[in-house]
Design a protein around this motif. Structure first.
Motif: not given
Length: 101
Positions: A69-92
């Motif tokens: 489930i986590i892999n599917m959620l993070t794959e979605y983020v990786d696919k949908e995040t625009p260049i310059g966008g942010r995800s919590s992975k970057e804030k780790k």
């Protein structure tokens, strides 16, 4: 809600839970033998994302369902995040440095 969460769901009304699910950005449901055994959901605005829930039935845990489930959620983020966008992975590392979770 199909997944049992007896301790936490009791605090939320059915209507509030349905509204939260409807307003989720992306939802993953794990089904086994025709039964919902897990779910995860992502909230965000298309630039920022956060995993809001990961739930797996107790008798189905330790079988990799939550990890998938986590892999599917993070794959979605990786696919949908625009260049310059942010995800919590970057804030780790920032979050860890400040002992934030």
């Amino acid at each position: 809600m199909c997944v049992e969460r007896k301790r936490r769901v009791a605090a939320f009304s059915k209507e509030r839970t349905q509204r939260a699910l409807i307003n989720s950005l992306y939802t993953v449901i794990a089904v086994q033998d025709g039964r919902t055994v897990g779910m995860g959901r992502l909230i965000g605005d298309g630039m920022y994302y956060m995993i809001a829930d990961i739930v797996v039935q107790p008798n189905c845990q330790k079988h990799g369902i939550g990890s998938r489930i986590i892999n599917m959620l993070t794959e979605y983020v990786d696919k949908e995040t625009p260049i310059g966008g942010r995800s919590s992975k970057e804030k780790k590392y920032f979050m860890k440095n400040w002992d934030l979770r």
